[in-house]
Design a protein around this motif. Structure first.
Motif, PDB file in Angstrom:
ATOM      1  N   TYR A 135      82.738 -81.174  -7.438  1.00 59.04           N
ATOM      2  CA  TYR A 135      83.621 -81.907  -6.521  1.00 59.04           C
ATOM      3  C   TYR A 135      84.119 -83.217  -7.117  1.00 59.04           C
ATOM      4  O   TYR A 135      83.491 -83.807  -7.996  1.00 59.04           O
ATOM      5  N   VAL A 180      63.080 -83.273 -14.855  1.00 54.64           N
ATOM      6  CA  VAL A 180      62.593 -84.394 -14.056  1.00 54.64           C
ATOM      7  C   VAL A 180      61.141 -84.109 -13.701  1.00 54.64           C
ATOM      8  O   VAL A 180      60.842 -83.088 -13.084  1.00 54.64           O
ATOM      9  N   SER A 240      79.669 -86.780 -10.085  1.00 48.94           N
ATOM     10  CA  SER A 240      78.319 -86.199 -10.116  1.00 48.94           C
ATOM     11  C   SER A 240      77.653 -86.334  -8.747  1.00 48.94           C
ATOM     12  O   SER A 240      77.033 -85.396  -8.254  1.00 48.94           O
ATOM     13  N   GLY A 241      77.803 -87.500  -8.140  1.00 50.06           N
ATOM     14  CA  GLY A 241      77.131 -87.748  -6.864  1.00 50.06           C
ATOM     15  C   GLY A 241      77.593 -86.809  -5.760  1.00 50.06           C
ATOM     16  O   GLY A 241      76.784 -86.244  -5.035  1.00 50.06           O
ATOM     17  N   ARG A 242      78.916 -86.630  -5.620  1.00 46.87           N
ATOM     18  CA  ARG A 242      79.421 -85.710  -4.583  1.00 46.87           C
ATOM     19  C   ARG A 242      78.973 -84.281  -4.892  1.00 46.87           C
ATOM     20  O   ARG A 242      78.634 -83.511  -3.987  1.00 46.87           O
ATOM     21  N   LEU A 289      76.253 -83.243  -6.564  1.00 48.35           N
ATOM     22  CA  LEU A 289      74.836 -83.059  -6.243  1.00 48.35           C
ATOM     23  C   LEU A 289      74.654 -82.988  -4.731  1.00 48.35           C
ATOM     24  O   LEU A 289      73.873 -82.176  -4.220  1.00 48.35           O
ATOM     25  N   ASP A 290      75.379 -83.844  -4.022  1.00 47.63           N
ATOM     26  CA  ASP A 290      75.319 -83.878  -2.563  1.00 47.63           C
ATOM     27  C   ASP A 290      75.597 -82.501  -1.952  1.00 47.63           C
ATOM     28  O   ASP A 290      74.829 -82.000  -1.133  1.00 47.63           O
ATOM     29  N   TYR A 291      76.714 -81.901  -2.361  1.00 44.07           N
ATOM     30  CA  TYR A 291      77.180 -80.692  -1.680  1.00 44.07           C
ATOM     31  C   TYR A 291      76.492 -79.431  -2.184  1.00 44.07           C
ATOM     32  O   TYR A 291      76.533 -78.395  -1.519  1.00 44.07           O
ATOM     33  N   ASN A 345      73.185 -79.610  -3.479  1.00 40.90           N
ATOM     34  CA  ASN A 345      71.768 -79.767  -3.185  1.00 40.90           C
ATOM     35  C   ASN A 345      70.845 -79.387  -4.330  1.00 40.90           C
ATOM     36  O   ASN A 345      69.703 -78.971  -4.104  1.00 40.90           O
ATOM     37  N   THR A 346      71.355 -79.463  -5.548  1.00 47.15           N
ATOM     38  CA  THR A 346      70.523 -79.167  -6.711  1.00 47.15           C
ATOM     39  C   THR A 346      71.043 -79.963  -7.896  1.00 47.15           C
ATOM     40  O   THR A 346      72.245 -80.264  -7.959  1.00 47.15           O
ATOM     41  N   ILE A 347      70.151 -80.297  -8.827  1.00 48.27           N
ATOM     42  CA  ILE A 347      70.625 -80.961 -10.046  1.00 48.27           C
ATOM     43  C   ILE A 347      71.014 -79.934 -11.110  1.00 48.27           C
ATOM     44  O   ILE A 347      71.612 -80.292 -12.114  1.00 48.27           O
ATOM     45  N   TYR A 348      70.668 -78.662 -10.904  1.00 50.19           N
ATOM     46  CA  TYR A 348      71.000 -77.627 -11.893  1.00 50.19           C
ATOM     47  C   TYR A 348      72.117 -76.739 -11.354  1.00 50.19           C
ATOM     48  O   TYR A 348      71.894 -75.922 -10.449  1.00 50.19           O
ATOM     49  N   LEU A 366      73.220 -85.758 -14.764  1.00 51.23           N
ATOM     50  CA  LEU A 366      72.618 -87.057 -14.447  1.00 51.23           C
ATOM     51  C   LEU A 366      73.034 -88.140 -15.441  1.00 51.23           C
ATOM     52  O   LEU A 366      73.244 -89.292 -15.055  1.00 51.23           O
TER      53      LEU A 366
END
Lengths: 188, 188
Positions: A53, A126, A34-36, A38-40, A42-45, A74
């Protein structure tokens, strides 16, 4: 899923969440992150065109279709502890975590290796102060998301067993697996 | 960290992020889980009084003090791939992932086991449409966060090496480890 396969996850009745997880078949130490992701992105949706990734920053799946546009990345899969800690449930309660671990164990994936799942159709918002709200899914009957495997994968998929996430009614989840027609056949 | 120890992470100059990760010393297969922590705290912004949970839903640390109130638990530690994919950097670039894996390997923690880190002082905002923004940290010189270990832990801590996360200036991170005075001494 083999590389190139497409998985369509369908909500036949509407308002039902499905938890999805993936591991690289070649090395199960490579897992959907999840972290990678969201990183690449740039959105949670995440929706059509977004790539999900691995922990090694490799593309595992690409979202190739999505009639809803609201999924969560999340929250972890609901587990026995989710129900005892959050909902004060006593006794056995079915859970995404139990379903995933039972199904993935024969593939050599131990329960401790289950990371945050991609929670298809789950509707989490959120607030500006960071507070998370679990709202009824936006999916209507027949809505779907489609994902293409970018490498050979072991995947887990389960209908979600948490009351609040599914507007307090449990419905089935359907899926279709599509394999690209080999070019030998296509051109004959 | 032994159970009961307190770790104070200090930003001596301000606007510097530190990535934190923890594993249960008794069984390294139990790790700090962003998903479980968000689940049980119902917020993406964790501060004093919040408990950070493991993948097995056990409390690993409790935040016992926090002069900033803005930390991130969505993003993974910056890695060599973060810089090549997001920032098109060529050649070696220091990263939180490299620092953490180099430091944790002697404790038996392989790089593939590093999950989403708790990104102390990192200022990430989520827009109503879900878009993530990395803003300058809100921490001023001398600000700190303090965490108490709820079980014996192996922890990793590194000053962050990503330009945008630190308002484009790299500063040191300091820490203090406090051990409770044994009751034998306290009462003598």
């Amino acid at each position: 899923m083999a590389r190139g396969d497409r998985l369509r996850v369908i909500d036949p009745l509407g308002e039902q969440v499905a938890d999805f997880i993936a591991f690289a078949r070649e090395d199960l130490n490579e897992w959907l992150s999840s972290g990678r992701t969201l990183d690449y992105n740039n959105t949670i949706y995440l929706t059509t065109g977004h790539v999900l990734y691995s922990n090694r920053s490799n593309p595992l799946v690409t979202i190739t279709g999505d009639t809803v546009g609201r999924h969560d990345f999340l929250y972890t899969p609901c587990s026995p502890e989710t129900f005892s800690i959050l909902y004060k449930t006593t006794g056995h309660h079915p859970s995404c975590f139990e379903n995933l671990t039972t199904s993935l164990r024969p593939f050599g994936i131990e329960p401790d290796r289950i990371p945050t799942t991609f929670n298809i159709f789950m509707n989490v918002e959120v607030s500006p102060t960071g507070v998370l709200s679990v709202l009824p899914p936006l999916s209507k009957a027949g809505d779907y998301i489609e994902m293409r495997a970018e490498v050979d994968l072991v995947v887990g998929l389960t209908a979600c067993a948490a009351e609040m996430s599914n507007n307090y009614r449990f419905k089935p989840i359907e899926f279709e697996l599509g394999r690209p027609v080999p070019s030998d056949f296509r051109h004959s």
